[in-house]
Write a protein that holds these residues in place. Sequence first.
Motif, PDB file in Angstrom:
ATOM      1  N   ALA A 272       0.868  -1.262   0.088  1.00 33.15           N
ATOM      2  CA  ALA A 272       0.034   0.036  -0.045  1.00 33.15           C
ATOM      3  C   ALA A 272       0.906   1.356   0.011  1.00 33.15           C
ATOM      4  O   ALA A 272       1.954   1.291   0.477  1.00 33.15           O
ATOM      5  N   GLY A 273       0.476   2.485  -0.517  1.00 27.58           N
ATOM      6  CA  GLY A 273       1.251   3.427  -0.934  1.00 27.58           C
ATOM      7  C   GLY A 273       1.939   3.759  -1.954  1.00 27.58           C
ATOM      8  O   GLY A 273       2.527   4.915  -2.204  1.00 27.58           O
ATOM      9  N   VAL A 274       2.109   2.807  -2.919  1.00 29.25           N
ATOM     10  CA  VAL A 274       2.748   2.771  -4.073  1.00 29.25           C
ATOM     11  C   VAL A 274       1.821   4.131  -4.931  1.00 29.25           C
ATOM     12  O   VAL A 274       0.795   4.049  -4.956  1.00 29.25           O
ATOM     13  N   PRO A 275       2.792   5.086  -5.565  1.00 26.46           N
ATOM     14  CA  PRO A 275       2.023   6.145  -6.195  1.00 26.46           C
ATOM     15  C   PRO A 275       0.998   5.620  -7.110  1.00 26.46           C
ATOM     16  O   PRO A 275       1.175   4.725  -8.059  1.00 26.46           O
ATOM     17  N   LYS A 276      -0.224   6.375  -7.456  1.00 25.02           N
ATOM     18  CA  LYS A 276      -1.289   5.916  -8.201  1.00 25.02           C
ATOM     19  C   LYS A 276      -0.950   5.698  -9.617  1.00 25.02           C
ATOM     20  O   LYS A 276      -1.296   4.888 -10.331  1.00 25.02           O
ATOM     21  N   PRO A 277       0.033   6.603 -10.198  1.00 25.49           N
ATOM     22  CA  PRO A 277       0.421   6.530 -11.489  1.00 25.49           C
ATOM     23  C   PRO A 277       1.091   5.199 -11.945  1.00 25.49           C
ATOM     24  O   PRO A 277       0.906   4.619 -12.800  1.00 25.49           O
ATOM     25  N   ILE A 278       1.896   4.687 -10.806  1.00 26.18           N
ATOM     26  CA  ILE A 278       2.477   3.502 -10.945  1.00 26.18           C
ATOM     27  C   ILE A 278       1.843   2.243 -10.784  1.00 26.18           C
ATOM     28  O   ILE A 278       1.763   1.297 -11.701  1.00 26.18           O
ATOM     29  N   LEU A 279       0.805   2.484  -9.944  1.00 22.06           N
ATOM     30  CA  LEU A 279      -0.297   1.201  -9.712  1.00 22.06           C
ATOM     31  C   LEU A 279      -0.797   1.105 -11.018  1.00 22.06           C
ATOM     32  O   LEU A 279      -1.126  -0.077 -11.483  1.00 22.06           O
ATOM     33  N   GLU A 280      -1.465   2.118 -11.752  1.00 22.36           N
ATOM     34  CA  GLU A 280      -2.188   2.073 -12.893  1.00 22.36           C
ATOM     35  C   GLU A 280      -1.269   1.599 -14.002  1.00 22.36           C
ATOM     36  O   GLU A 280      -1.910   0.918 -14.678  1.00 22.36           O
TER      37      GLU A 280
END
Length: 337
Positions: A272-280
């Motif tokens: 949890a906490g991985v930046p949203k752009p990287i998750l996407e």
Amino acid sequence: MRAKRNAGRTSMKLRTFAVAIAALVLAGGLAVTPAVADDAYPTRPVTVIVTFAAGGNADTLARIFAERMSQRLGQQFVIENRAGAGGTTGITAMTRAPADGYTVAVATASGYSYNAVIMKDKLPYTAEKDIAFLHLMATQPNLLVVHPSVPAKNLPEFIEWLKANPDQAYATSGIGSSQHLCGEMLVQRAGVKMAAVAYRASNQTMQDLVAGQIKIACDNFSTAWEQAKAGNVRAIAVTSPARYPVAPDVQTFAETLPGFEVQATFGWIAPAGVPKPILEKLIAALNAVGQEPEVRKRLEALSVQPSGLSGEAYAQQARDERLAITPVIEKAGIKAP
């Protein structure tokens, strides 16, 4: 003289202005650096922690997807097997890694759903707070198989044999694994007695089962079915709600014990906490890999059913699994060692 003083003042103002401009540029650069870094991700190899030993189903699926992820994103996705405690050892290592997208994991429901009920406060992470769900690669039922020395040919006969020969050992992949819960559900529903024996991976289970070191396993379908087809073990029943297309002649548990269902799940998760752009970016790439015809062909060869759930839909599926299995775990009194 006055001209020199004016020139000095002008020079000082220019230097002050230059420093101010430099500070603004630096501040601006720092402000956009994370976004630039996220956009460039990945810029170095990504570690993929597989929560079971090499050679098992989770490991095989992870390697199929990791190979394609490396090609799609231009950096190596490197497999690192961290087996133990039904998958919790590997997930613990992942949740303790920096949330930067360079450490992810391939796990099963035993690690992120079932053990949350079994270990409770002893579990060093929670699915809701510490895990970002990326992509569910596939699901498959378990297949109850026995050593040929066991005389039973179907589930009713097997139940009768267990009642006449109680306390038989059965193989699992650790506390809270789908193999373990399959056995516990059978114990509860059929009123028999069995004892769980933990292995590190399905391939090790099958080796001992074929050799007669253990006589019972309710293992992932793909691993167990290969040995059944080869005549090394006997297939008794499958844990899917309906007969599995790959083996339509094998009866379901539900035909004898209505409502009996256990499914193994194999998915990608991140801290949890991985930046949203990287998750996407990760989710989009994993979804694309899962749709590749060659990948789907390889999954079908493993006798698993492609899923494709991702993000919140995958997280909800994990919650539903946890709620469904909680009564079984609590009734069995399964606790962390």
